[in-house]
Design an enzyme around this catalytic site. Structure first.
Site, PDB file in Angstrom:
ATOM      1  N   ASP A  70      17.567  22.083   8.832  1.00 52.96           N
ATOM      2  CA  ASP A  70      18.492  22.239   7.706  1.00 52.96           C
ATOM      3  C   ASP A  70      19.894  22.634   8.142  1.00 52.96           C
ATOM      4  O   ASP A  70      20.146  22.967   9.296  1.00 52.96           O
ATOM      5  CB  ASP A  70      17.929  23.268   6.705  1.00 52.96           C
ATOM      6  CG  ASP A  70      17.276  24.459   7.409  1.00 52.96           C
ATOM      7  OD1 ASP A  70      17.743  24.846   8.491  1.00 52.96           O
ATOM      8  OD2 ASP A  70      16.296  25.011   6.872  1.00 52.96           O
ATOM      9  N   ASN A 139       9.676  34.292   0.693  1.00 57.79           N
ATOM     10  CA  ASN A 139       9.106  33.716  -0.533  1.00 57.79           C
ATOM     11  C   ASN A 139       8.201  32.515  -0.239  1.00 57.79           C
ATOM     12  O   ASN A 139       7.824  31.790  -1.147  1.00 57.79           O
ATOM     13  CB  ASN A 139      10.234  33.298  -1.488  1.00 57.79           C
ATOM     14  CG  ASN A 139      11.137  32.224  -0.893  1.00 57.79           C
ATOM     15  OD1 ASN A 139      10.900  31.754   0.218  1.00 57.79           O
ATOM     16  ND2 ASN A 139      12.154  31.826  -1.636  1.00 57.79           N
ATOM     17  N   HIS A 141       8.998  29.854   1.652  1.00 58.18           N
ATOM     18  CA  HIS A 141       9.657  28.562   1.868  1.00 58.18           C
ATOM     19  C   HIS A 141       9.507  28.084   3.320  1.00 58.18           C
ATOM     20  O   HIS A 141       9.258  28.873   4.224  1.00 58.18           O
ATOM     21  CB  HIS A 141      11.130  28.611   1.426  1.00 58.18           C
ATOM     22  CG  HIS A 141      12.073  29.256   2.390  1.00 58.18           C
ATOM     23  ND1 HIS A 141      13.375  29.532   2.068  1.00 58.18           N
ATOM     24  CD2 HIS A 141      11.919  29.704   3.665  1.00 58.18           C
ATOM     25  CE1 HIS A 141      13.981  30.084   3.095  1.00 58.18           C
ATOM     26  NE2 HIS A 141      13.119  30.212   4.075  1.00 58.18           N
ATOM     27  N   GLU A 146      12.279  25.528  -1.258  1.00 56.49           N
ATOM     28  CA  GLU A 146      12.024  26.785  -1.946  1.00 56.49           C
ATOM     29  C   GLU A 146      10.844  26.627  -2.919  1.00 56.49           C
ATOM     30  O   GLU A 146      10.430  25.490  -3.213  1.00 56.49           O
ATOM     31  CB  GLU A 146      13.297  27.213  -2.706  1.00 56.49           C
ATOM     32  CG  GLU A 146      14.525  27.405  -1.818  1.00 56.49           C
ATOM     33  CD  GLU A 146      14.480  28.686  -0.967  1.00 56.49           C
ATOM     34  OE1 GLU A 146      13.444  29.369  -0.923  1.00 56.49           O
ATOM     35  OE2 GLU A 146      15.512  29.002  -0.332  1.00 56.49           O
TER      36      GLU A 146
HETATM   37  P1  PGA Z   1      14.000  34.150   9.371  1.00 58.71           P
HETATM   38  O1  PGA Z   1      13.961  32.976   8.348  1.00 58.71           O
HETATM   39  O2  PGA Z   1      13.435  33.630  10.650  1.00 58.71           O
HETATM   40  O3  PGA Z   1      15.450  34.515   9.495  1.00 58.71           O
HETATM   41  O4  PGA Z   1      13.180  35.249   8.803  1.00 58.71           O
HETATM   42  C1  PGA Z   1      12.802  32.207   8.301  1.00 58.71           C
HETATM   43  C2  PGA Z   1      12.902  31.288   7.146  1.00 58.71           C
HETATM   44  O5  PGA Z   1      13.556  31.647   6.153  1.00 58.71           O
HETATM   45  O6  PGA Z   1      12.333  30.196   7.217  1.00 58.71           O
END
Ligand code: PGA
Length: 247
Positions: A70, A139, A141, A146
């Site tokens: 992304d 959450n 995702h 999301e």
């Molecule tokens: P993070 O993000 O590694 O910064 O916790 C992971 C994600 O949101 O997929």
């Protein structure tokens, strides 16, 4: 459908080493492997470990293709908060992936829809993803897919959840996190030959347990991975504390 393999290790460093072993195995078997690559806090130790192994002559990325999951919409690759800048800093500056093989969605494309199609086509042209490396959001995702995102979706412009924006405020000097991002879709992720899901830290415990043990439900996008025949989960003890099953 074979269930995901779940490896629980003591800490993020051990997770990084085990994940690097998986990456090394895939590249050894297929030197031209196409990898889907995550950003965020979780993969930082993995990238450090891969850079170290490259420097030690233990792994060669000379024919590898990297596809980032992304990029923020409206953020230029030269901006410090971009995922392009993240990749340069933590990975690409330290390894020999040829620049032409480094793919990241262009968050400032004039036509974002066209950019999504172009990115999806580039993945197709690479023969698809051999190994998709993923983190998981608080959450549930994956990428910026999301909660509520259809599993059938491919690369698209996503509205980033408020919770996710809060969790990412640290990477923007002014704390202003973009509202949208281009993300590889869940269907694109599920097309990968193999998936490696990484989770570290207690704030991931609930999402990880719901993804692995709960019903397959768009409310927890990572639960879509239960539909994939070849998923490796590597988690530290803190992230794995609520999962029922482990190997
Ligand atoms: P993070 O993000 O590694 O910064 O916790 C992971 C994600 O949101 O997929």
């Amino acid at each position: 459908m074979p269930r995901p393999t779940i490896q629980v290790l003591p800490d993020p460093l051990a997770v990084a080493r085990a994940a690097a072993d998986v990456v090394a195995r895939v590249i050894q078997r297929r030197p031209t492997a196409a990898l889907a690559l995550p950003t965020g806090r979780t993969p930082v130790p993995l990238y450090a470990e891969l850079v170290e192994r490259f420097r030690a002559g233990r792994i060669d990325f000379g024919r590898v293709r990297g596809f980032n999951l992304d990029e923020w919409v409206g953020v230029a690759p030269t901006d410090a908060g971009s995922y392009a800048a993240f990749m340069e800093r933590y990975f690409y500056s330290g390894v020999n992936v040829p620049p032409a093989n480094r793919f990241i969605p262009n968050g400032i494309a004039l036509d974002l829809e066209e950019e999504c199609q172009r990115y999806e086509a580039a993945i197709r042209a690479a023969g698809g993803i051999d190994l998709a490396i993923l983190g998981i959001g608080n959450n549930g995702h994956i990428g910026f897919n999301e909660p509520g995102t259809p599993f059938s979706i491919r690369t698209h412009v996503a509205v980033v959840a408020e919770e996710t924006r809060r969790a990412n405020a640290y990477s923007f000097a002014d704390g202003r996190v973009p509202e949208r991002a281009i993300t590889v879709g869940i269907a694109t992720i599920l097309d990968a030959t193999e998936i490696l899901l990484l989770a570290t830290g207690p704030e991931k415990a609930e999402a990880l347990a719901r993804a692995l043990d709960g019903p397959i439900d768009p409310a927890i996008p990572a639960s879509a991975l239960q539909r994939h025949p070849r998923v490796n989960v590597i988690a530290d003890a803190a992230a794995a504390q609520l999962i029922a099953r482990r190997d």
